[in-house]
Write a protein that holds these residues in place. Structure first.
Motif, mmCIF file in Angstrom:
data_model
loop_
_atom_site.group_PDB
_atom_site.id
_atom_site.type_symbol
_atom_site.label_atom_id
_atom_site.label_comp_id
_atom_site.label_asym_id
_atom_site.label_seq_id
_atom_site.Cartn_x
_atom_site.Cartn_y
_atom_site.Cartn_z
ATOM 1 N N VAL A 1 -10.874 -7.248 -1.727
ATOM 2 C CA VAL A 1 -9.750 -8.294 -1.896
ATOM 3 C C VAL A 1 -8.206 -8.041 -2.731
ATOM 4 C CG1 VAL A 1 -9.314 -10.762 -3.577
ATOM 5 C CG2 VAL A 1 -11.735 -10.369 -1.746
ATOM 6 N N PRO A 2 -6.776 -8.030 -1.980
ATOM 7 C CA PRO A 2 -5.756 -7.559 -2.800
ATOM 8 C C PRO A 2 -5.334 -8.534 -4.059
ATOM 9 C CG PRO A 2 -5.571 -7.671 -0.457
ATOM 10 C CD PRO A 2 -6.604 -7.850 -0.990
ATOM 11 N N THR A 3 -4.808 -8.170 -4.978
ATOM 12 C CA THR A 3 -3.901 -8.749 -5.519
ATOM 13 C C THR A 3 -2.503 -8.690 -4.770
ATOM 14 O OG1 THR A 3 -3.520 -6.829 -7.618
ATOM 15 C CG2 THR A 3 -4.633 -8.649 -7.601
ATOM 16 N N THR A 4 -1.692 -10.201 -5.838
ATOM 17 C CA THR A 4 -0.125 -9.589 -5.104
ATOM 18 C C THR A 4 0.937 -9.879 -6.406
ATOM 19 O OG1 THR A 4 1.022 -11.339 -3.633
ATOM 20 C CG2 THR A 4 -0.528 -12.519 -5.209
ATOM 21 N N PRO A 5 1.768 -9.208 -5.960
ATOM 22 C CA PRO A 5 2.490 -8.712 -4.598
ATOM 23 C C PRO A 5 2.372 -6.966 -4.940
ATOM 24 C CG PRO A 5 4.218 -8.669 -6.485
ATOM 25 C CD PRO A 5 3.144 -9.489 -6.424
ATOM 26 N N ASN A 6 1.040 -7.046 -5.575
ATOM 27 C CA ASN A 6 1.217 -5.368 -5.859
ATOM 28 C C ASN A 6 -0.378 -5.132 -5.107
ATOM 29 O OD1 ASN A 6 0.591 -2.556 -6.018
ATOM 30 N ND2 ASN A 6 -0.208 -3.168 -8.186
ATOM 31 N N PRO A 7 -0.929 -4.598 -4.013
ATOM 32 C CA PRO A 7 -2.241 -4.846 -2.690
ATOM 33 C C PRO A 7 -2.779 -3.642 -3.489
ATOM 34 C CG PRO A 7 -0.161 -4.261 -1.666
ATOM 35 C CD PRO A 7 0.254 -4.373 -2.605
ATOM 36 N N THR A 8 -2.390 -2.232 -4.398
ATOM 37 C CA THR A 8 -2.993 -1.367 -4.551
ATOM 38 C C THR A 8 -4.046 -1.926 -5.759
ATOM 39 O OG1 THR A 8 -1.921 -0.461 -6.230
ATOM 40 C CG2 THR A 8 -2.014 0.362 -3.700
ATOM 41 N N SER A 9 -4.219 -2.856 -6.467
ATOM 42 C CA SER A 9 -4.637 -3.337 -7.135
ATOM 43 C C SER A 9 -5.787 -4.730 -6.453
ATOM 44 C CB SER A 9 -4.073 -3.672 -8.582
ATOM 45 O OG SER A 9 -3.660 -4.648 -8.509
ATOM 46 N N VAL B 1 -6.041 6.129 -3.808
ATOM 47 C CA VAL B 1 -6.268 4.203 -3.524
ATOM 48 C C VAL B 1 -4.773 3.806 -2.411
ATOM 49 C CG1 VAL B 1 -6.429 1.816 -4.091
ATOM 50 C CG2 VAL B 1 -7.650 3.731 -5.737
ATOM 51 N N SER B 2 -3.691 4.572 -2.888
ATOM 52 C CA SER B 2 -3.044 4.213 -1.498
ATOM 53 C C SER B 2 -2.640 4.708 -0.854
ATOM 54 C CB SER B 2 -1.053 4.232 -2.618
ATOM 55 O OG SER B 2 -0.874 5.248 -3.122
ATOM 56 N N ASP B 3 -2.747 6.193 -1.200
ATOM 57 C CA ASP B 3 -2.774 7.019 0.463
ATOM 58 C C ASP B 3 -4.453 6.701 0.763
ATOM 59 O OD1 ASP B 3 -0.488 8.074 -0.841
ATOM 60 O OD2 ASP B 3 -1.498 10.437 -1.465
ATOM 61 N N THR B 4 -5.001 6.414 0.574
ATOM 62 C CA THR B 4 -6.561 6.304 1.730
ATOM 63 C C THR B 4 -6.048 4.742 2.414
ATOM 64 O OG1 THR B 4 -7.480 7.399 -0.001
ATOM 65 C CG2 THR B 4 -9.188 5.230 1.719
ATOM 66 N N LEU B 5 -5.665 3.813 1.638
ATOM 67 C CA LEU B 5 -5.744 2.560 2.062
ATOM 68 C C LEU B 5 -4.522 2.070 2.992
ATOM 69 C CD1 LEU B 5 -6.424 0.075 -1.436
ATOM 70 C CD2 LEU B 5 -7.898 0.474 1.061
ATOM 71 N N PHE B 6 -3.631 2.237 2.597
ATOM 72 C CA PHE B 6 -2.348 2.662 3.798
ATOM 73 C C PHE B 6 -2.330 4.169 4.355
ATOM 74 C CE2 PHE B 6 -1.302 0.218 -0.727
ATOM 75 C CZ PHE B 6 -2.168 -1.087 0.011
ATOM 76 N N SER B 7 -2.712 4.544 4.084
ATOM 77 C CA SER B 7 -2.302 5.631 5.771
ATOM 78 C C SER B 7 -2.387 5.408 7.199
ATOM 79 C CB SER B 7 -3.474 7.110 5.461
ATOM 80 O OG SER B 7 -3.229 7.728 6.348
ATOM 81 N N SER B 8 -1.328 5.389 7.882
ATOM 82 C CA SER B 8 -1.067 5.516 9.332
ATOM 83 C C SER B 8 -2.238 5.061 9.856
ATOM 84 C CB SER B 8 0.400 5.817 9.964
ATOM 85 O OG SER B 8 0.183 7.589 9.456
ATOM 86 N N SER B 9 -2.580 6.213 9.572
ATOM 87 C CA SER B 9 -4.660 7.258 10.220
ATOM 88 C C SER B 9 -5.060 6.747 9.344
ATOM 89 C CB SER B 9 -4.385 8.539 10.761
ATOM 90 O OG SER B 9 -3.963 9.002 9.325
ATOM 91 N N GLY B 10 -5.332 5.611 8.764
ATOM 92 C CA GLY B 10 -6.934 5.945 7.876
ATOM 93 C C GLY B 10 -7.610 4.309 8.601
ATOM 94 N N GLN B 11 -8.751 4.531 7.971
ATOM 95 C CA GLN B 11 -9.677 3.316 9.117
ATOM 96 C C GLN B 11 -10.220 2.382 7.354
ATOM 97 O OE1 GLN B 11 -9.371 1.873 11.872
ATOM 98 N NE2 GLN B 11 -8.260 4.346 12.347
ATOM 99 N N ALA B 12 -9.774 2.487 6.671
ATOM 100 C CA ALA B 12 -9.702 1.968 5.572
ATOM 101 C C ALA B 12 -10.015 0.704 5.780
ATOM 102 C CB ALA B 12 -9.192 1.659 3.923
ATOM 103 N N VAL C 1 -4.417 6.130 -8.608
ATOM 104 C CA VAL C 1 -3.033 4.843 -7.828
ATOM 105 C C VAL C 1 -2.991 5.824 -6.743
ATOM 106 C CG1 VAL C 1 -1.166 3.435 -7.456
ATOM 107 C CG2 VAL C 1 -2.244 3.474 -9.924
ATOM 108 N N LYS C 2 -2.109 7.181 -6.805
ATOM 109 C CA LYS C 2 -2.469 7.587 -5.701
ATOM 110 C C LYS C 2 -3.318 7.604 -4.467
ATOM 111 C CE LYS C 2 0.811 12.084 -4.148
ATOM 112 N NZ LYS C 2 -0.128 12.158 -2.861
#
Length: 202
Positions: free
Chosen positions: A139-147, A87-98, A84-85
């Motif tokens: 396609v993210p799930t709601t309210p938790n877009p990390t899955s 994925v979240s670091d990759t997807l929601f990094s301010s400098s990421g391009q995921a 989970v960490k």
């Protein structure tokens, strides 16, 4: 207001749980707190502010590092936490391009639409097995877009959105409550242009 109602419901449940373990002399005060409308929102905002202040200094960062180390050493939990960490670091990094752009796609059935994010194009063996002009979507799930789910769909099945990735994430996390202002769809993005002619392996 549905988000406020949900927070009030969670806060009420926590008050009821606290009343079962705290001394009886404190229960009337807890009941009064439960009846204050919107108090849950104030508590959530205050908790977020305090958390942000805590992790912004050296002591708070040390606690975060220690908690990460703790979760990383617990059997079973460490595999879930690290995944989970990551994925979240990759997807929601301010400098990421995921996430390249937000789009609409029909999912999970025709006629039912959801917000997805373009992450690129199929490559390698997967691209060799598929037609041209395919996109890889998350396609993210709601309210938790990390899955969520990964989809490989034709470009023609996707409708571009004018909203930014950040606005789309807020829309998903809020379960559709926080809607971004209507904007015209953006012109074809550099991602789409750069991936219009995929390279196939012979």
């Amino acid at each position: 207001m549905s988000v406020v109602g949900a927070l009030d419901g969670v806060f009420a449940w926590l008050v009821v749980a606290a009343q079962t373990v705290l001394p009886e002399s404190l229960r009337p005060a807890l009941q009064q707190l439960r009846e204050i409308p919107g108090l849950s929102v104030i508590i959530v905002v205050a908790a977020l502010l305090l958390t942000g202040m805590a992790v912004s200094n050296m002591a708070g960062q040390w606690l975060v590092d220690q908690s990460n180390r703790l979760f990383s050493n617990i059997p079973i939990v460490k595999s879930i936490y690290s995944s989970v960490k990551q994925v979240s670091d990759t997807l929601f990094s301010s400098s990421g391009q995921a996430f390249r752009e937000a789009v609409l796609v029909q999912y999970p059935r025709a006629g039912s639409w959801t917000i997805a994010f373009v992450t690129g194009r199929p490559s390698g063996e997967v691209a060799d097995k598929l037609p041209d002009d395919m996109l890889t979507l998350y396609v993210p799930t709601t309210p938790n877009p990390t899955s969520g789910f990964m989809l490989l769909v034709p470009r023609t099945d996707v409708r571009e959105l004018g909203m930014s990735v950040d606005e789309a994430l807020k829309y998903i996390i809020s379960m559709g409550v926080v809607a971004p202002p209507a904007t015209p769809a953006r012109p074809a993005s550099p991602t789409a242009a750069s991936t219009s002619a995929p390279t196939r392996q012979s």
